[in-house]
Design an enzyme around this catalytic site. Structure first.
Site, PDB file in Angstrom:
ATOM      1  N   GLN A   1       5.759  -8.096   7.457  1.00  0.00           N
ATOM      2  CA  GLN A   1       4.293  -8.069   7.571  1.00  0.00           C
ATOM      3  C   GLN A   1       3.665  -7.363   6.363  1.00  0.00           C
ATOM      4  O   GLN A   1       2.691  -6.621   6.499  1.00  0.00           O
ATOM      5  CB  GLN A   1       3.878  -7.379   8.875  1.00  0.00           C
ATOM      6  CG  GLN A   1       3.978  -8.268  10.111  1.00  0.00           C
ATOM      7  CD  GLN A   1       3.036  -9.472  10.036  1.00  0.00           C
ATOM      8  OE1 GLN A   1       1.984  -9.439   9.418  1.00  0.00           O
ATOM      9  NE2 GLN A   1       3.434 -10.572  10.676  1.00  0.00           N
ATOM     10  N   SER A   2       4.212  -7.573   5.184  1.00  0.00           N
ATOM     11  CA  SER A   2       3.690  -6.916   3.985  1.00  0.00           C
ATOM     12  C   SER A   2       2.282  -7.400   3.637  1.00  0.00           C
ATOM     13  O   SER A   2       2.058  -8.594   3.415  1.00  0.00           O
ATOM     14  CB  SER A   2       4.630  -7.205   2.810  1.00  0.00           C
ATOM     15  OG  SER A   2       4.018  -6.821   1.591  1.00  0.00           O
ATOM     16  N   ASN A   3       1.355  -6.453   3.584  1.00  0.00           N
ATOM     17  CA  ASN A   3       0.000  -6.781   3.114  1.00  0.00           C
ATOM     18  C   ASN A   3       0.016  -7.053   1.626  1.00  0.00           C
ATOM     19  O   ASN A   3      -0.720  -7.883   1.116  1.00  0.00           O
ATOM     20  CB  ASN A   3      -0.943  -5.613   3.381  1.00  0.00           C
ATOM     21  CG  ASN A   3      -0.990  -5.257   4.838  1.00  0.00           C
ATOM     22  OD1 ASN A   3      -1.372  -6.080   5.661  1.00  0.00           O
ATOM     23  ND2 ASN A   3      -0.575  -4.042   5.177  1.00  0.00           N
TER      24      ASN A   3
END
Ligand code: PLP
Length: 325
Positions: A75-77
């Protein structure tokens, strides 16, 4: 090299808004709380990485790169903003993401796919361990990849947050302390760099949100190293030691990306009092840290404290079950 001469590729909408949080301030009966809205930085649902990417991709274009590589957690922004920036610049984007392909793409993974990124799932590795191998592979095919490091945190990435502190001080010069989530380090290192060359007395308090940051050395040293590399590379005089880094390790909770009671409370409180959305991984932990410090009586009612909202809200949707349980 002077940093003003580094190419900057416009990607976001700056300055981001800055405003007070009156209801939250009354509710907590502590200092006057302000917020800097990098969750509204413009590109692809916003976030702090847009600031770094303006400089990083400025350099990529200067180097005539023809594709982009980066890496992060599932879930890397950072990866989502990189994929969006690459799409906007018409550059193919390769992402190494920790974990395995989810059954249903949600939150940032869904957005990565909408931006057309090529995703490689990397299991236990979520910090770009496989970047060099992928870079070599693409080069062997005759491509010219530009590597955006994990979290966009290198000397060039620091420039985004050096410019950001200048931006904030033009909006509001009498803030005494800034509180923010610190994870790959360039947000904090960039702010420190600007604080030094602007001769500002503002207090910069990073809230460490990742237990794994201590694997090799204390994270404060990593941040100092990053600030020093940037300072040297861009011909600035300041040098930093780990002692110059104000980093709170007390609010790690159950660890990276684990939503606990303190984080849940912070999300609910900001939503209910101000209509502001925090994210479960970064800003909720940092805000939980600020709330705890206010409850411990660390601030007077006269003080002005600013919470730097670094983004991340798309991940909320991937946490729907945990949030409402
Ligand atoms: C990456 C990120 C941070 C941390 O910034 P660093 O420069 O990596 O320390 C904080 N909040 C959000 C939402 C992020 O995506």
């Amino acid at each position: 090299m002077n940093w003003q001469s580094i190419a900057r590729q416009p990607l976001g909408f700056f300055p981001t808004p800055m405003h007070s949080l009156p209801s939250l301030s009354v509710h907590l009966a502590g200092p006057q709380i302000y917020i800097k809205r990098d969750d509204l930085s413009g590109l692809a649902l916003g976030g702090n990485k847009v600031r770094k990417l303006e400089f990083l991709l400025g350099e990529a274009l200067q180097q005539k790169a023809d594709c982009i590589i980066s890496a992060g957690a599932a879930q890397s922004n950072h990866c989502r903003q990189t994929a969006a920036a690459a799409a906007k610049l018409n550059l193919p984007c390769y992402l190494l993401l920790g974990g395995k392909a989810p059954e249903h793409a949600q939150g940032n993974v869904l957005l990565d796919k909408l931006f057309g990124a090529t995703i490689v799932w990397t299991g236990e590795q979520r910090k770009g361990e496989g970047i060099a191998a992928l870079e070599a592979q693409l080069k062997s095919k005759g491509l010219r990849p530009y590597v955006v490091p994990y979290g966009g945190s290198d000397a060039v990435g620091c420039l985004g947050f050096a410019a950001a502190l200048e931006e904030l001080l033009k909006q509001q010069s009498d803030i005494e302390e800034i509180v923010f989530a610190s994870s790959s380090g360039a947000t904090q290192a960039g702010l420190m760099l600007a604080k030094a060359y602007l001769n500002s007395s503002i207090q910069l308090r990073g809230i460490n949100i990742d237990k794994a940051n201590h694997r090799t050395q204390h994270f404060s040293q990593t941040i100092a190293d990053l600030a020093n590399t940037a300072s040297e590379q861009f011909s600035l005089d300041s040098r930093f030691s780990a002692r110059d880094v104000c980093l709170d390790d007390e609010y790690l909770g159950e660890g990276y990306a684990v939503l606990g009671d303190a984080e849940r409370e912070a999300i609910m409180l900001l939503a209910e009092t101000e209509g502001v959305l925090l994210d479960p991984v970064y800003t909720a932990k940092a805000m939980a840290g600020l709330i705890a410090r206010i409850r411990q009586g660390k601030y007077s009612s006269q003080q002005k404290v600013l919470f730097w909202h670094t983004g991340g809200t798309p991940a909320l949707f991937a946490y729907a079950k945990q949030l409402l349980s």
